[in-house]
Scaffold this active site. Structure first.
Site, PDB file in Angstrom:
ATOM      1  CB  CYS A   1       2.106  -1.812   9.631  1.00  0.00           C
ATOM      2  SG  CYS A   1       2.959  -0.692   8.372  1.00  0.00           S
TER       3      CYS A   1
ATOM      4  CD  GLU B   1      -0.216  -1.493   3.100  1.00  0.00           C
ATOM      5  OE1 GLU B   1      -0.505  -1.753   4.037  1.00  0.00           O
ATOM      6  OE2 GLU B   1       0.387  -2.318   2.242  1.00  0.00           O
TER       7      GLU B   1
ATOM      8  CB  CYS C   1       0.873   1.275   5.236  1.00  0.00           C
ATOM      9  SG  CYS C   1       2.491   0.545   4.733  1.00  0.00           S
TER      10      CYS C   1
END
Length: 222
Positions: free
Chosen positions: A88, A60, A91
């Site tokens: 996470c 991402e 991101c």
């Protein structure tokens, strides 16, 4: 999400942890919140952390950077990010910084998920931007990709260990014990070397991060 799953499969084929992402742009009228054009995919990516030796090489993260280049703007205010694994902290933080409108993800991440599992970055009122999150889309397929990837990886490690150890029949007791001990140590070292050389796709941290996903207890979200 189907396109994100395609990217995840491409990651697995490349020896990367199977996570894929897609960014969809849907320009909106700020006053009426009505769409100004048909939604279109402007970016897609999959994990490249091992390939590029890049700690920021998450699917991402890469897709959002590509989307910014496509729009020639750092704000992704009219964009939805689709990703097969819950983002996470890194991101999710980039989603906040990019002012995305929404994130849709498949599998939850029990060890690093920052959009609902461990943290809720998307709705933290202390931050200057909040965004929508839709979890659990195609969750079963996304979890299955991760589960199959790590099962194959562990099976490969087991085969390497077995090949390095070789047959153990006919050993001479006593006099060869020291030699056997040294051989055992060499086997461990050989396993580490062979495991890396065989193209283990993800680092230990990625293995740990996804291992809980692949052993989710109880029913998956619908």
């Amino acid at each position: 999400m189907a396109l994100a799953v395609e990217e995840a499969r491409a990651a697995a084929d490349a020896g990367e942890v199977p996570i894929g992402a897609v960014v969809v742009h849907e320009p909106m009228d700020r006053a009426t919140r009505r769409p100004l054009a048909e939604p279109r995919v402007i970016a897609r990516a999959h994990n490249r952390r091992e390939t590029d030796r890049d700690p920021a090489g998450h699917a991402e993260f890469l897709a959002m950077k590509e989307a910014a280049r496509a729009l020639d703007a750092w704000r992704l205010a009219d964009c939805t990010v689709y990703v097969t694994l819950e983002p996470c902290l890194m991101c999710a933080g980039l989603m906040h910084q990019a002012r995305v409108a929404r994130c849709v993800y498949g599998a939850p991440d029990q060890k690093a998920g920052a959009l609902g599992t461990l943290y809720r970055i998307h709705e933290d009122g202390r931050l200057n931007h909040q965004f929508e999150v839709t979890p659990g889309v195609a969750e079963g397929e996304c979890v299955g990709l991760l589960r199959d990837f790590f099962a194959a990886r562990r099976a490969r490690r087991s085969r390497v260990i077995a090949e390095c150890e070789g047959p153990r029949t006919g050993a001479v007791p006593g006099a060869t014990s020291q030699k056997d001990g040294a051989s055992g140590n060499a086997t461990v070292r050989a396993d580490d070397t062979a495991g890396n050389g065989a193209g283990d796709a993800a680092g230990d941290a990625a293995d740990d991060a996804a291992s809980d996903v692949t052993t989710v207890a109880g029913p998956l979200n619908e």
